[in-house]
Design an enzyme around this catalytic site. Structure first.
Site, PDB file in Angstrom:
ATOM      1  N   CYS A 177       0.838  -1.287  -0.024  1.00 19.09           N
ATOM      2  CA  CYS A 177      -0.007  -0.090   0.074  1.00 19.09           C
ATOM      3  C   CYS A 177       0.979   1.115  -0.131  1.00 19.09           C
ATOM      4  O   CYS A 177       0.769   2.020  -0.789  1.00 19.09           O
ATOM      5  CB  CYS A 177      -0.858   0.039   1.199  1.00 19.09           C
TER       6      CYS A 177
HETATM    7  N1  NAD Z   1      -4.113  -6.025   2.522  1.00 21.16           N
HETATM    8  C1  NAD Z   1      -4.240  -4.766   2.980  1.00 21.16           C
HETATM    9  O1  NAD Z   1      -3.713  -4.745   4.162  1.00 21.16           O
HETATM   10  C2  NAD Z   1      -4.894  -3.799   2.078  1.00 21.16           C
HETATM   11  C3  NAD Z   1      -5.283  -2.502   3.085  1.00 21.16           C
HETATM   12  C4  NAD Z   1      -5.931  -1.333   2.472  1.00 21.16           C
HETATM   13  C5  NAD Z   1      -5.976  -1.467   0.986  1.00 21.16           C
HETATM   14  N2  NAD Z   1      -6.039  -2.433   0.269  1.00 21.16           N
HETATM   15  C6  NAD Z   1      -6.196  -2.483  -1.217  1.00 21.16           C
HETATM   16  O2  NAD Z   1      -6.988  -3.663  -1.468  1.00 21.16           O
HETATM   17  C7  NAD Z   1      -6.897  -4.110  -2.618  1.00 21.16           C
HETATM   18  C8  NAD Z   1      -6.289  -5.765  -2.734  1.00 21.16           C
HETATM   19  O3  NAD Z   1      -5.452  -5.883  -1.860  1.00 21.16           O
HETATM   20  P1  NAD Z   1      -5.012  -7.299  -1.321  1.00 21.16           P
HETATM   21  O4  NAD Z   1      -3.790  -6.984  -0.322  1.00 21.16           O
HETATM   22  O5  NAD Z   1      -6.086  -7.856  -0.577  1.00 21.16           O
HETATM   23  O6  NAD Z   1      -4.604  -7.960  -2.511  1.00 21.16           O
HETATM   24  P2  NAD Z   1      -4.209  -9.444  -2.991  1.00 21.16           P
HETATM   25  O7  NAD Z   1      -3.234  -9.516  -3.803  1.00 21.16           O
HETATM   26  O8  NAD Z   1      -3.845 -10.128  -1.812  1.00 21.16           O
HETATM   27  O9  NAD Z   1      -5.758 -10.163  -2.886  1.00 21.16           O
HETATM   28  C9  NAD Z   1      -6.365  -9.794  -4.141  1.00 21.16           C
HETATM   29  C10 NAD Z   1      -6.993 -11.188  -4.771  1.00 21.16           C
HETATM   30  O10 NAD Z   1      -7.711 -10.627  -5.812  1.00 21.16           O
HETATM   31  C11 NAD Z   1      -7.845 -11.911  -6.799  1.00 21.16           C
HETATM   32  N3  NAD Z   1      -8.337 -11.447  -8.012  1.00 21.16           N
HETATM   33  C12 NAD Z   1      -7.368 -10.639  -8.982  1.00 21.16           C
HETATM   34  N4  NAD Z   1      -8.182 -10.422  -9.956  1.00 21.16           N
HETATM   35  C13 NAD Z   1      -9.434 -11.076  -9.897  1.00 21.16           C
HETATM   36  C14 NAD Z   1     -10.834 -10.826 -10.439  1.00 21.16           C
HETATM   37  N5  NAD Z   1     -10.739 -10.446 -11.928  1.00 21.16           N
HETATM   38  N6  NAD Z   1     -11.815 -11.667  -9.696  1.00 21.16           N
HETATM   39  C15 NAD Z   1     -11.719 -12.238  -8.491  1.00 21.16           C
HETATM   40  N7  NAD Z   1     -10.346 -11.879  -7.716  1.00 21.16           N
HETATM   41  C16 NAD Z   1      -9.595 -11.423  -8.477  1.00 21.16           C
HETATM   42  C17 NAD Z   1      -6.401 -12.306  -6.484  1.00 21.16           C
HETATM   43  O11 NAD Z   1      -6.323 -13.644  -7.117  1.00 21.16           O
HETATM   44  C18 NAD Z   1      -6.129 -12.283  -5.235  1.00 21.16           C
HETATM   45  O12 NAD Z   1      -6.303 -13.360  -4.530  1.00 21.16           O
HETATM   46  C19 NAD Z   1      -5.779  -3.308  -3.272  1.00 21.16           C
HETATM   47  O13 NAD Z   1      -6.424  -2.265  -3.835  1.00 21.16           O
HETATM   48  C20 NAD Z   1      -5.062  -2.822  -1.827  1.00 21.16           C
HETATM   49  O14 NAD Z   1      -4.370  -1.453  -2.391  1.00 21.16           O
HETATM   50  C21 NAD Z   1      -5.231  -3.678   1.080  1.00 21.16           C
END
Ligand code: NAD
Length: 401
Positions: free
Chosen positions: A233
């Site tokens: 992030c």
């Molecule tokens: N993890 C955190 O702490 C956090 C905190 C705040 C914001 N975010 C935001 O949340 C979003 C996701 O982050 P994350 O850490 O969960 O990512 P991640 O990569 O851990 O998980 C995302 C998941 O989405 C899946 N995916 C990709 N394309 C897809 C589709 N078309 N349909 C369905 N699933 C699909 C991937 O396979 C993956 O498992 C990002 O924008 C990130 O900036 C994350």
């Protein structure tokens, strides 16, 4: 239901295997067993849901521009199944206007109309992995709707689950709010990283300075220096705004400067290590260096954007003989920008292993490391996190960076 295109994650969850350390594994498996949570890779089932929350990755491309591929692909999957009455909420972090320009047109192309047939909102994900004080339910949630009814519905949805829903006037305000929060962290971390370099040089302990400053009951919030910026992030999201600023002929100088300072930190740490070894008449070339911690922050198993990879790359380039230890990451994963790093396995911190190192470099301050034991059995310790602050014996072996 939980949708993912990565079938291996779906299979793991259905087999009762929790792949995210900070999620309560017992609660998760109970939900799956009771069929109250159903992981699936079958996107055709999206029509079954009344509310669809999108939390897919929003990384940067090689040229550091926003990569909305995942958001757009998900919008297309939803559009195929979209039916009247559904609410779609984007949670992925992105620049203001993303929901309106990358999601809404795809859904609208179905012929259904937002605000009467289906509904759309943005609500940023706020999470602090590893922070025991806050879970998703106890963190207020900011919500902005496409129009009035979409905002009402999204607020009603989240009100079931979180302690407080903060409604804002538009999706764009909610999107901008998330980027402000992350930029605020990136800039303040850069500030203390820069001060650390100066204070180190003149023999002032920056951590002691910060601990003193944070006794001020107003107007100051403590941020801590480290070997660089990590996680998916804080090092990434502010550049979404930089890109947007460029589209509008503006610049985000604070963000760019913070990026520059934070990106330089691994090199600073390596320079400090070189000085430290030099004092012992040793070059980096051929020295045995152990990196403690490859997760991007303490007590998590997430290696994304961790500065430890940059440290390893720089140290390998200078000929160090490298190993690492991280109880949360047993095998060094292949990272997109660090494909050339060899396959390494986490080492157990025994007295023999520590004693065989020329220097131990603390990159992540996991709570499970026994810092007294580490200092006792190591020849030299370079501490980038002030993790050894409570160690009193053997302090002459410790240097900070
Ligand atoms: N993890 C955190 O702490 C956090 C905190 C705040 C914001 N975010 C935001 O949340 C979003 C996701 O982050 P994350 O850490 O969960 O990512 P991640 O990569 O851990 O998980 C995302 C998941 O989405 C899946 N995916 C990709 N394309 C897809 C589709 N078309 N349909 C369905 N699933 C699909 C991937 O396979 C993956 O498992 C990002 O924008 C990130 O900036 C994350």
């Amino acid at each position: 239901m939980g949708f993912d295109v990565d079938r291996s994650k779906v299979d793991k969850l259905n087999a009762g295997e929790n792949y995210i350390k900070h999620i309560d594994a017992l609660a998760l498996t109970a939900l799956i067993r009771e069929r109250r949570f159903e992981p699936t890779a079958d996107m055709s089932r999206l029509s079954e849901a009344d509310c669809i929350i999108i939390c897919v990755p929003t990384p940067l491309t090689e040229s550091r521009d926003p990569d909305l591929t995942y958001v757009k692909a998900t919008a297309r999957s939803i559009a195929k199944e979209l039916r009247a009455g559904q609410l779609v909420v984007l949670e992925s972090t992105s620049f203001p206007t993303t929901t309106r320009t990358a999601v809404w047109p795809v859904l609208e192309a179905t012929g259904l109309r937002c605000g009467s047939d289906y509904f759309l909102a943005f609500s940023p994900e706020r999470e602090d992995p590893g922070n025991a004080r806050f879970q998703a339910a106890t963190i207020p949630k900011v919500v902005g709707g496409f129009e009035e009814t979409s905002g009402d519905l999204a607020c009603a949805l989240y009100a079931h689950a979180v302690v407080e829903v903060v409604r804002v006037s538009s999706m764009e305000v909610a999107e901008a709010c998330k980027i402000l929060e992350n930029t605020y962290r990136a800039v303040n971390i850069a500030l203390v990283n820069e001060l650390k370099i100066l204070y180190d040089k003149i023999g002032i302990d920056v951590w002691e300075v910060i601990d003193a400053a944070k006794t001020k009951p107003f107007g100051f919030q403590a941020f801590y220096p480290g070997p660089g910026l990590g996680g998916h992030c804080i090092p990434v999201d502010p550049f979404y705004l930089t890109w947007l600023a460029r589209q509008h002929g503006e610049r985000t100088r604070f963000i760019e400067l913070a990026g520059e300072v934070n990106a330089h930190m691994p090199q600073y740490v390596v320079n400090r290590l070189a000085e430290f070894l030099n004092d012992q008449r040793k070059p980096i070339n051929g020295s045995r260096v152990s990196i403690l911690g490859v997760a991007y922050k303490k007590d998590v198993n997430d290696p994304r954007e961790s500065p430890s990879f940059e440290l390893m790359k720089l140290l390998f380039a200078r000929g160090a003989s490298l190993t690492y230890s991280d109880p949360h990451i047993p095998v060094l994963p292949k990272m997109r920008h660090y494909r050339d790093l060899p396959v390494l396995r986490s080492q157990t911190l025994t007295a023999e292993y520590l004693g065989a190192q020329d220097c131990v470099l603390i990159a992540t301050d996991h709570s499970s490391f026994d810092y007294h034991f580490i200092v006792e059995h190591s020849t030299m310790v370079l501490d980038t996190r002030n993790a050894t602050k409570n160690v009193s014996r053997g302090r002459e072996k410790i240097r900070r960076a």
